[in-house]
Write a protein that holds these residues in place. Structure first.
Motif, PDB file in Angstrom:
ATOM      1  N   GLN A 142      47.918  25.862  34.715  1.00 39.99           N
ATOM      2  CA  GLN A 142      47.928  27.271  34.320  1.00 39.99           C
ATOM      3  C   GLN A 142      46.550  27.903  34.425  1.00 39.99           C
ATOM      4  O   GLN A 142      46.402  29.021  34.927  1.00 39.99           O
ATOM      5  N   TRP A 143      45.512  27.189  33.938  1.00 39.76           N
ATOM      6  CA  TRP A 143      44.194  27.809  33.794  1.00 39.76           C
ATOM      7  C   TRP A 143      43.268  27.640  34.986  1.00 39.76           C
ATOM      8  O   TRP A 143      42.396  28.489  35.200  1.00 39.76           O
TER       9      TRP A 143
ATOM     10  N   PRO B 236      43.643  28.090  38.329  1.00 37.44           N
ATOM     11  CA  PRO B 236      43.602  29.250  39.238  1.00 37.44           C
ATOM     12  C   PRO B 236      42.977  30.491  38.584  1.00 37.44           C
ATOM     13  O   PRO B 236      42.274  31.249  39.246  1.00 37.44           O
ATOM     14  N   LYS B 237      43.210  30.656  37.286  1.00 35.64           N
ATOM     15  CA  LYS B 237      42.647  31.816  36.585  1.00 35.64           C
ATOM     16  C   LYS B 237      41.133  31.714  36.470  1.00 35.64           C
ATOM     17  O   LYS B 237      40.431  32.722  36.568  1.00 35.64           O
ATOM     18  N   MET B 238      40.633  30.500  36.271  1.00 37.25           N
ATOM     19  CA  MET B 238      39.183  30.312  36.159  1.00 37.25           C
ATOM     20  C   MET B 238      38.493  30.415  37.511  1.00 37.25           C
ATOM     21  O   MET B 238      37.354  30.876  37.593  1.00 37.25           O
TER      22      MET B 238
ATOM     23  N   TYR C  62      37.759  34.082  38.099  1.00 37.73           N
ATOM     24  CA  TYR C  62      37.315  34.458  36.755  1.00 37.73           C
ATOM     25  C   TYR C  62      37.215  35.961  36.544  1.00 37.73           C
ATOM     26  O   TYR C  62      37.693  36.495  35.541  1.00 37.73           O
TER      27      TYR C  62
ATOM     28  N   LYS D  72      38.724  38.407  37.818  1.00 34.20           N
ATOM     29  CA  LYS D  72      40.036  39.046  37.744  1.00 34.20           C
ATOM     30  C   LYS D  72      40.726  38.755  36.402  1.00 34.20           C
ATOM     31  O   LYS D  72      41.509  39.561  35.898  1.00 34.20           O
ATOM     32  N   ASN D  73      40.431  37.579  35.821  1.00 37.40           N
ATOM     33  CA  ASN D  73      41.106  37.141  34.590  1.00 37.40           C
ATOM     34  C   ASN D  73      40.133  37.008  33.416  1.00 37.40           C
ATOM     35  O   ASN D  73      40.385  36.249  32.477  1.00 37.40           O
ATOM     36  N   LYS D  74      39.041  37.748  33.485  1.00 36.31           N
ATOM     37  CA  LYS D  74      37.925  37.583  32.544  1.00 36.31           C
ATOM     38  C   LYS D  74      38.355  37.602  31.076  1.00 36.31           C
ATOM     39  O   LYS D  74      38.017  36.695  30.305  1.00 36.31           O
TER      40      LYS D  74
ATOM     41  N   GLU E 213      41.234  37.190  29.512  1.00 33.61           N
ATOM     42  CA  GLU E 213      42.123  36.099  29.118  1.00 33.61           C
ATOM     43  C   GLU E 213      41.371  34.772  29.046  1.00 33.61           C
ATOM     44  O   GLU E 213      41.520  34.006  28.093  1.00 33.61           O
ATOM     45  N   VAL E 214      40.544  34.504  30.065  1.00 29.88           N
ATOM     46  CA  VAL E 214      39.791  33.247  30.119  1.00 29.88           C
ATOM     47  C   VAL E 214      38.733  33.210  29.019  1.00 29.88           C
ATOM     48  O   VAL E 214      38.562  32.190  28.332  1.00 29.88           O
TER      49      VAL E 214
END
Length: 201
Positions: A104-105, A107-109, A112, A114-116, A118-119
């Protein structure tokens, strides 16, 4: 006789609580499949509760016996499942949560910026940085990776590890819920057999 029937109907109705609680627990653990099975389990329990209620209200001894037999089997299964949880399931659940969290995390990291938000929230709450599969470059640690800013020394724990450790804490509660449910089932079996005995005499 009436007081026995009332007591049975109350305890019998409380029996649906277990699968509902299991669905919530599986949801917390992040297992959609587990939550779906718990909901199916809840529907089956509702059917069993209905069977018990009808057998008592309509005074049907054969249905009462069928209800008691099914409940005895469930007591054995619940006890066995609780023991498995205590002896070995914790490690399996931990690995499952850790792997799901990594998928889950990571790809988000990697994305970063784009997902700042949330991360950052995850890393600050769990005091973690990156995942086992993805490490930030030293020069590009986000501030959420550190206690002191600007960030030069990141939290040593990977976020999927930290998340798994946090979620695995609910397993003892799960075992407790399973064991707490056993007296409810035993009480319902005892009451329905007493009711059946009175009907048969």
């Amino acid at each position: 006789m009436v007081s026995l029937e009332i007591a049975f109907q109350v305890i019998n109705g409380a029996d649906v609580g277990l699968p509902v609680l299991l669905a919530i627990i599986f949801g917390v653990l992040g297992s959609a499949v587990g939550a779906v099975w718990a909901v199916i389990f809840a529907i089956c329990f509702a059917g069993l509760v209905a069977l018990g209620a009808i057998s008592v209200s309509k005074k049907l001894p054969k249905l009462q016996l069928a209800y008691a037999i099914i409940q005895i089997i469930l007591v054995a299964v619940l006890f066995l499942f609780a023991m498995i949880c205590l002896m070995g399931m914790a490690k399996t659940a931990y690995d499952m949560i850790k792997d799901n969290s990594e998928k889950q995390w990571t790809p988000k990291m990697k994305a970063y910026l784009k997902n700042k938000d949330e991360v950052d929230k995850l890393q600050q709450q769990l005091k973690c940085c990156g995942t086992t599969a993805y490490k930030y470059e030293d020069s590009k640690y986000p501030n959420s990776c550190c206690e002191i800013r600007p960030c030069t020394v990141a939290f040593p724990k990977a976020c999927n590890t930290a998340e798994a450790e946090k979620k695995i804490e609910v397993l003892p509660a799960m075992v407790t819920l399973l064991l707490v449910q056993l007296p409810v089932k035993i009480a319902s079996i005892t009451l329905i057999m007493l009711i059946r005995k009175r009907l048969m005499t």
